[in-house]
Design an enzyme around this catalytic site. Structure first.
Site, mmCIF file in Angstrom:
data_model
loop_
_atom_site.group_PDB
_atom_site.id
_atom_site.type_symbol
_atom_site.label_atom_id
_atom_site.label_comp_id
_atom_site.label_asym_id
_atom_site.label_seq_id
_atom_site.Cartn_x
_atom_site.Cartn_y
_atom_site.Cartn_z
ATOM 1 N N HIS A 161 50.251 96.037 -31.387
ATOM 2 C CA HIS A 161 50.768 95.467 -32.632
ATOM 3 C C HIS A 161 50.710 93.944 -32.584
ATOM 4 C CE1 HIS A 161 54.516 94.427 -30.658
ATOM 5 N NE2 HIS A 161 54.763 95.688 -30.347
ATOM 6 N N LYS A 189 64.138 90.976 -36.141
ATOM 7 C CA LYS A 189 63.395 90.929 -34.882
ATOM 8 C C LYS A 189 62.404 92.085 -34.928
ATOM 9 C CE LYS A 189 64.271 92.019 -30.178
ATOM 10 N NZ LYS A 189 65.227 92.395 -29.177
ATOM 11 N N CYS A 201 65.368 100.717 -21.473
ATOM 12 C CA CYS A 201 65.079 99.492 -20.709
ATOM 13 C C CYS A 201 64.621 99.813 -19.295
ATOM 14 C CB CYS A 201 66.316 98.616 -20.596
ATOM 15 S SG CYS A 201 66.988 98.081 -22.149
ATOM 16 N N CYS A 243 70.037 102.574 -18.786
ATOM 17 C CA CYS A 243 69.434 102.718 -20.115
ATOM 18 C C CYS A 243 67.986 103.155 -19.928
ATOM 19 C CB CYS A 243 69.490 101.404 -20.893
ATOM 20 S SG CYS A 243 68.520 101.506 -22.418
ATOM 21 N N LYS A 247 59.086 97.831 -32.015
ATOM 22 C CA LYS A 247 57.984 98.786 -32.104
ATOM 23 C C LYS A 247 58.280 99.922 -33.062
ATOM 24 C CE LYS A 247 57.318 97.448 -27.612
ATOM 25 N NZ LYS A 247 57.693 97.666 -26.259
ATOM 26 N N CYS A 307 73.985 99.607 -24.706
ATOM 27 C CA CYS A 307 72.905 98.739 -24.228
ATOM 28 C C CYS A 307 72.682 97.629 -25.263
ATOM 29 C CB CYS A 307 71.624 99.567 -24.066
ATOM 30 S SG CYS A 307 70.151 98.533 -24.056
ATOM 31 N N HIS A 336 69.133 98.298 -27.064
ATOM 32 C CA HIS A 336 68.863 99.526 -27.815
ATOM 33 C C HIS A 336 70.057 100.053 -28.610
ATOM 34 C CE1 HIS A 336 65.545 99.455 -24.912
ATOM 35 N NE2 HIS A 336 64.874 100.089 -25.852
ATOM 36 N N HIS A 396 51.825 92.035 -29.338
ATOM 37 C CA HIS A 396 50.849 92.100 -28.238
ATOM 38 C C HIS A 396 49.654 91.204 -28.560
ATOM 39 C CE1 HIS A 396 52.481 96.433 -28.213
ATOM 40 N NE2 HIS A 396 53.100 95.792 -27.245
HETATM 41 N N1 MSP Z 1 55.158 96.545 -19.600
HETATM 42 C C1 MSP Z 1 56.018 95.444 -19.759
HETATM 43 C C2 MSP Z 1 55.394 94.184 -19.195
HETATM 44 C C3 MSP Z 1 55.015 94.265 -17.745
HETATM 45 S S1 MSP Z 1 54.204 92.813 -17.212
HETATM 46 C C4 MSP Z 1 54.140 92.929 -15.563
HETATM 47 C C5 MSP Z 1 56.301 95.215 -21.244
HETATM 48 N N2 MSP Z 1 55.432 95.731 -22.112
HETATM 49 S S2 MSP Z 1 55.539 95.611 -23.704
HETATM 50 O O1 MSP Z 1 54.510 96.472 -24.219
HETATM 51 O O2 MSP Z 1 56.861 95.853 -24.153
HETATM 52 O O3 MSP Z 1 55.097 94.157 -24.045
HETATM 53 C C6 MSP Z 1 56.031 93.114 -24.127
HETATM 54 C C7 MSP Z 1 55.275 91.867 -24.551
HETATM 55 O O4 MSP Z 1 54.602 92.099 -25.805
HETATM 56 C C8 MSP Z 1 56.102 90.636 -24.806
HETATM 57 O O5 MSP Z 1 56.478 89.953 -23.639
HETATM 58 C C9 MSP Z 1 55.131 89.848 -25.653
HETATM 59 O O6 MSP Z 1 54.097 89.369 -24.858
HETATM 60 C C10 MSP Z 1 54.609 90.921 -26.574
HETATM 61 N N3 MSP Z 1 55.492 91.104 -27.722
HETATM 62 C C11 MSP Z 1 56.086 92.271 -28.108
HETATM 63 N N4 MSP Z 1 56.781 92.039 -29.255
HETATM 64 C C12 MSP Z 1 56.657 90.750 -29.615
HETATM 65 C C13 MSP Z 1 57.092 89.992 -30.722
HETATM 66 N N5 MSP Z 1 57.833 90.462 -31.682
HETATM 67 N N6 MSP Z 1 56.692 88.697 -30.811
HETATM 68 C C14 MSP Z 1 55.887 88.133 -29.863
HETATM 69 N N7 MSP Z 1 55.481 88.841 -28.803
HETATM 70 C C15 MSP Z 1 55.900 90.115 -28.604
HETATM 71 O O7 MSP Z 1 57.274 94.568 -21.551
#
Ligand code: MSP
Length: 660
Positions: A17, A294, A128, A125, A297, A142, A145, A20
């Site tokens: 999304h 905020k 998390c 949790c 997902k 949590c 969540h 990412h």
């Molecule tokens: N799998 C772990 C990361 C392990 S790294 C050794 C994880 N994955 S995640 O799929 O949840 O990705 C989190 C990351 O996605 C955030 O740190 C950021 O890079 C990106 N983002 C997810 N949502 C976001 C926003 N709303 N805004 C900006 N970036 C965001 O955590």
């Protein structure tokens, strides 16, 4: 110098999304910047595939965790190339090359005495994948969540984070740019003022089997964060991979603030415990919000936000993300904002410059970039380019892509203005001014070529297209403007082509969301409809059409002052029966009485989209009767080629504000 850049490896429990995409694009931009500056780079992304979250998502989808991970990981891998993201590797934590390294890493920290077996009871949790202390819960829930954690008591292995707390504080305090921007560094130091708890390193297989078995006890799998962080070195082939030796000393990780703690606390301590050098920088950005909330997902619009790249093209999408977010702070994403930036910065500023420059070179120099003699203006010109380069470079080096773009757009603005000031169309009329004209045209080509290079990290397709039009070889992008200028061809004609960014007209006032129909599709953007013309018609967006402006007779300021222009606010708008063109509006000019104004905009705006808009009104126009209605003023609009746009102040000043 080398640079190794990484994204977080993304969980495979959700589709790619906007969030990412942002982190991945920003890393691509920084990687390209380093390439442009002549450094060797390595760029890694991938997927995080173990743990409870994935098991649960797979169960819901009725497939095995491995099948599920395969499917979603493939979606992530496929998501990046269409966004012009070019990575050097894509790592999956289910790959043997990663699992072997995790095992080795665990053996190493265990042999050093940093692992012990103990019992722990706590609030766990599942979302998390971590235990919470009583203090961390908010009303027993949590904090992330808002669900009640399960109380889990079990025997596990622990990693001695606490033993390294003082070392870590000292390490961060001595390095002001280790964690950046500063706000996040302070946050981490603040956190480290409280005693660190040791990290629960395992999960018993009785509860979770989807993980990497720990080498010293086959009844346990590795905690997913300990497993995941190691990807940054497993992908380089630690311990003896060539890539590891070459790039690990140059590592910088980029993440959002949600995963600050594992990266700023667990990971440096893990590295220290295993005797590896610590990474160089942790770059932390804020969150994209959609509609003020905020982004999470569970909200489908974050995925839809990614579809904006299909709709408007990957270059404009990358530009918007990089230009709009101040690195470190949160930002709001909306299609309206994206379209506004597109029209203002890409169509008006950059697109217009490219169009004018190439059209004028065609018209006044037969399409060839003239040779020119060094002249007095050169010193100033070089100084300006040096300034742009140094602001641009230091912005990127301090991980501030927005700052770098602002520096480039200052140069774009300067060149656009210099066209108006130098008026090549006037110079061309006087044969004695040929040298001056050549110098102006050549500098314009140079400026455009340099801008092409500078935008390449963010707008790679546009940069390549600008260089193609100038007859330059896009494999030679660099930061060295003198080297670029020496490659400009003088012997063959350049290409004046269709506008790079045709303006997007959208009915405003409704955040159209990903469903808006009025904007062109990306394929339309790639095939702009109208070829470039000579200066007077170079762009629909151009503020002053030079040829037209130069042929008008001049007026004195006192003439202009007779015209009373004010900001108006449209209170009502309706169609007029019997007229296809006119709309009838009630407009407030901040006076005691509102005015009725009829305007010929019915073909371009729906009445309901106009209500609430600020417009520019000619207030002292003598009233006139239109379709039987007395119209008490006129709305100002720009039009060309069958398009029309109402003028508006670029921030919402109150009705009645004077325009001068
Ligand atoms: N799998 C772990 C990361 C392990 S790294 C050794 C994880 N994955 S995640 O799929 O949840 O990705 C989190 C990351 O996605 C955030 O740190 C950021 O890079 C990106 N983002 C997810 N949502 C976001 C926003 N709303 N805004 C900006 N970036 C965001 O955590």
């Amino acid at each position: 110098m080398r640079h190794y850049l990484t994204t977080p490896i993304y969980y495979v429990n959700a589709r790619p999304h906007l969030g990412h995409a942002y982190t991945t694009i920003i890393n691509d931009i920084l990687t390209r910047f380093h390439k442009l500056a002549g450094y060797e780079t390595y760029f890694l992304t991938g997927t995080d595939e173990h743990g409870d979250k994935i098991v649960q998502a797979a169960a819901q989808a009725n497939v095995s965790p491995k099948e599920y991970a395969d499917q979603i990981s493939a979606l992530f891998r496929a998501a990046w190339p269409p966004l012009s993201v070019e990575t050097d590797d894509f790592i999956r934590t289910t790959e043997p090359r990663h699992q072997n390294v995790v095992t080795r890493f665990l053996d190493l920290v265990n042999s050093k005495g940093d692992v012990y077996f103990g019992e722990y009871g706590g609030h766990y949790c599942f979302g998390c994948e971590r235990f919470y202390t009583e203090k961390e819960l908010v009303d027993g829930l949590c904090p992330d969540h808002q669900t009640k954690p399960d109380f889990v008591s079990e025997k596990n292995y622990f990693f001695r984070l606490s033993a390294y707390q003082d070392w870590l504080i000292d390490y961060i305090e001595k390095r002001p740019d280790f964690i950046r921007p500063e706000g996040y560094r302070s946050e981490v130091l603040g956190f480290l003022r409280e005693p660190l708890e040791d990290l629960c390193l395992t999960r018993p297989k009785s509860r979770l089997t989807w993980g990497i078995t720990v080498p010293f006890d086959s009844n346990f799998v590795t905690y997913v964060w300990f497993d995941a962080l190691i990807n940054y070195v497993s992908a380089l082939g630690w311990p003896d991979g060539e890539l590891f030796a070459k790039f690990w000393p140059a590592a910088q990780h980029t993440i959002a603030k949600d995963i600050l703690k594992p990266h700023a606390i667990f990971w440096p301590i893990m590295l220290k415990a295993a005797g590896l050098p610590i990474y160089r920088h942790l770059n932390v950005h804020g969150y994209w919000r959609i509609g003020q909330s905020k982004m999470s997902k569970s909200v489908g619009n974050v995925v839809e936000a990614l579809s904006m790249a299909d709709k408007y093209g990957s270059d404009p999408f990358r530009y918007f993300l990089a230009r709009e977010m101040s690195f470190g702070l949160d930002s709001d994403f909306s299609e309206d904002r994206l379209v506004d930036r597109y029209n203002a910065d890409l169509a008006n500023d950059l697109g217009n410059l490219c169009q004018r420059a190439t059209a004028m070179l065609v018209k006044f120099s037969g399409g060839r970039i003239p040779w020119r003699l060094a002249d007095a203006a050169d010193v100033e010109w070089r100084k300006r380019l040096e300034r742009t380069r140094s602001t641009y470079e230091s912005a990127f080096l301090s991980f501030n892509p927005k700052g770098a773009l602002i520096a480039v757009w200052e140069l774009v603005g300067y060149l656009n203005k210099s066209v108006d000031l130098e008026a090549p169309w006037a110079l061309a009329k006087d044969p004695l001014k040929k040298d001056h004209l050549d110098a102006v045209l050549a500098r314009l080509a140079e400026g455009l070529a340099y801008i092409g290079a500078l935008i390449w990290p963010v707008l790679p397709k546009t940069a390549t297209e600008i260089w193609r039009r100038l007859g330059l070889n896009p494999n030679r992008f660099s930061l060295d403007f003198a080297a670029i200028f020496s490659q400009l061809p003088h012997d063959r004609p350049l290409i004046a082509d269709a506008p790079l960014f045709p303006r997007i007209e959208v009915a405003k006032g409704q955040d159209s969301g990903p469903k808006s129909e009025s904007a062109p599709k990306s394929q339309d953007l790639k095939k702009p409809t109208k070829p470039a013309e000579e200066p007077s018609a170079v762009s629909q967006a151009q503020k002053v059409a030079p040829a037209a402006a130069s042929s008008l007779s001049q007026i004195a300021l006192s003439d202009f002052q007779k015209i009373q222009l004010v900001v108006g606010e449209i209170l009502t708008a309706e169609a007029i029966s019997g007229s296809e063109k006119l709309l009838k509006m009630t407009v407030s000019l901040g006076e005691a009485q509102t005015r009725t104004i009829c305007a010929g905009v019915a073909k371009f705006y729906r009445p309901q989209d106009l209500v609430g808009r600020r417009v520019v009104v000619l207030a002292n126009l003598a009233p006139a009767k239109l379709m039987g209605i007395v119209s008490q003023g006129m709305l100002l609009a720009a039009s060309q080629d069958g398009q029309l746009a109402l003028l508006a102040p670029d921030s919402p000043l109150p009705a009645g504000a004077k325009i001068s």
